[in-house]
Design a protein around this motif. Structure first.
Motif, mmCIF file in Angstrom:
data_model
loop_
_atom_site.group_PDB
_atom_site.id
_atom_site.type_symbol
_atom_site.label_atom_id
_atom_site.label_comp_id
_atom_site.label_asym_id
_atom_site.label_seq_id
_atom_site.Cartn_x
_atom_site.Cartn_y
_atom_site.Cartn_z
ATOM 1 N N THR A 73 -7.891 3.407 4.920
ATOM 2 C CA THR A 73 -7.114 3.197 3.696
ATOM 3 C C THR A 73 -5.618 3.255 3.978
ATOM 4 N N PHE A 74 -5.198 4.161 4.857
ATOM 5 C CA PHE A 74 -3.777 4.258 5.200
ATOM 6 C C PHE A 74 -3.279 2.976 5.858
ATOM 7 N N VAL A 75 -4.088 2.408 6.719
ATOM 8 C CA VAL A 75 -3.708 1.165 7.392
ATOM 9 C C VAL A 75 -3.653 0.019 6.386
ATOM 10 N N ILE A 76 -4.620 -0.045 5.481
ATOM 11 C CA ILE A 76 -4.633 -1.109 4.466
ATOM 12 C C ILE A 76 -3.422 -0.975 3.555
ATOM 13 N N ASN A 77 -3.076 0.249 3.149
ATOM 14 C CA ASN A 77 -1.890 0.448 2.315
ATOM 15 C C ASN A 77 -0.617 0.031 3.053
ATOM 16 N N ALA A 78 -0.559 0.314 4.353
ATOM 17 C CA ALA A 78 0.598 -0.100 5.151
ATOM 18 C C ALA A 78 0.684 -1.625 5.208
ATOM 19 N N LEU A 79 -0.453 -2.279 5.382
ATOM 20 C CA LEU A 79 -0.453 -3.745 5.425
ATOM 21 C C LEU A 79 -0.053 -4.348 4.082
ATOM 22 N N MET A 80 -0.438 -3.718 2.986
ATOM 23 C CA MET A 80 -0.040 -4.200 1.660
ATOM 24 C C MET A 80 1.474 -4.042 1.465
ATOM 25 N N LEU A 81 2.035 -2.941 1.958
ATOM 26 C CA LEU A 81 3.488 -2.759 1.879
ATOM 27 C C LEU A 81 4.207 -3.772 2.751
ATOM 28 N N TRP A 82 3.669 -4.054 3.926
ATOM 29 C CA TRP A 82 4.253 -5.039 4.828
ATOM 30 C C TRP A 82 4.182 -6.431 4.210
ATOM 31 N N LEU A 83 3.079 -6.742 3.554
ATOM 32 C CA LEU A 83 2.939 -8.020 2.859
ATOM 33 C C LEU A 83 3.923 -8.117 1.694
ATOM 34 N N GLU A 98 10.552 -2.991 8.572
ATOM 35 C CA GLU A 98 10.818 -3.495 9.917
ATOM 36 C C GLU A 98 9.640 -3.487 10.879
ATOM 37 N N GLY A 99 8.502 -3.006 10.500
ATOM 38 C CA GLY A 99 7.367 -3.007 11.410
ATOM 39 C C GLY A 99 6.196 -2.234 10.838
ATOM 40 N N PHE A 100 5.161 -2.102 11.661
ATOM 41 C CA PHE A 100 3.952 -1.438 11.179
ATOM 42 C C PHE A 100 4.153 0.054 10.974
ATOM 43 N N TRP A 101 4.807 0.737 11.908
ATOM 44 C CA TRP A 101 4.949 2.187 11.784
ATOM 45 C C TRP A 101 5.805 2.586 10.592
ATOM 46 N N PRO A 102 6.928 1.932 10.320
ATOM 47 C CA PRO A 102 7.628 2.239 9.076
ATOM 48 C C PRO A 102 6.782 1.911 7.838
ATOM 49 N N ALA A 103 5.976 0.850 7.924
ATOM 50 C CA ALA A 103 5.094 0.518 6.803
ATOM 51 C C ALA A 103 4.058 1.614 6.588
ATOM 52 N N LEU A 104 3.529 2.174 7.673
ATOM 53 C CA LEU A 104 2.548 3.249 7.561
ATOM 54 C C LEU A 104 3.184 4.505 6.962
ATOM 55 N N GLY A 105 4.367 4.856 7.441
ATOM 56 C CA GLY A 105 5.079 6.004 6.863
ATOM 57 C C GLY A 105 5.451 5.774 5.417
ATOM 58 N N GLY A 106 5.903 4.569 5.109
ATOM 59 C CA GLY A 106 6.260 4.235 3.737
ATOM 60 C C GLY A 106 5.061 4.252 2.813
ATOM 61 N N ALA A 107 3.925 3.753 3.300
ATOM 62 C CA ALA A 107 2.707 3.764 2.484
ATOM 63 C C ALA A 107 2.276 5.197 2.186
#
Length: 123
Positions: A73-83, A98-107
């Motif tokens: 779920t954390f990865v999916i939320n990060a991908l939704m934020l990146w999208l 700017e990337g996946f790791w900031p998206a994961l932290g942001g999610a």
């Protein structure tokens, strides 16, 4: 309608907090008014992405939910934020992840802040 507006404002506050805390999430603008309009527009895009695309992604990744005990779920939320960041770039909004790791932290930050605000503003 009121519930939609409140959820959008909660998402806007959560996105603003994520942009403030996480280094790779950029929310730029000339002044606070530009940033406010941008973050509300991004919250609307985030809501549409979560409403339309997230259920399909969750359905397709159902075996991963079972395998990881829901941590995907954390990865999916990060991908939704990146999208959401990609869609914001296409609409010339001043929001970028700017990337996946900031998206994961942001999610993670968005999930925590929106959960807390939803509890605080419960009917």
């Amino acid at each position: 309608m009121k519930s939609f507006a409140i959820k959008t404002l909660i998402n806007a506050a959560a996105i603003w907090a994520a942009a403030w805390i996480v280094g790779g999430i950029i929310l730029s603008g000339q002044g606070w008014w530009d940033k406010t309009v941008t973050v509300v527009a991004v919250a609307l895009i985030f809501g549409v992405v979560n409403f339309l695309i997230k259920p399909l992604v969750k359905l397709l990744s159902l075996p991963l939910f079972v395998l990881t005990l829901g941590l995907i779920t954390f990865v999916i939320n990060a991908l939704m934020l990146w999208l959401t960041s990609w869609a914001s770039d296409k609409l010339d909004l001043s929001f970028h992840v700017e990337g996946f790791w900031p998206a994961l932290g942001g999610a993670l930050i968005i999930s925590i802040v929106s959960w807390g605000l939803s509890l605080a503003l419960n009917d």
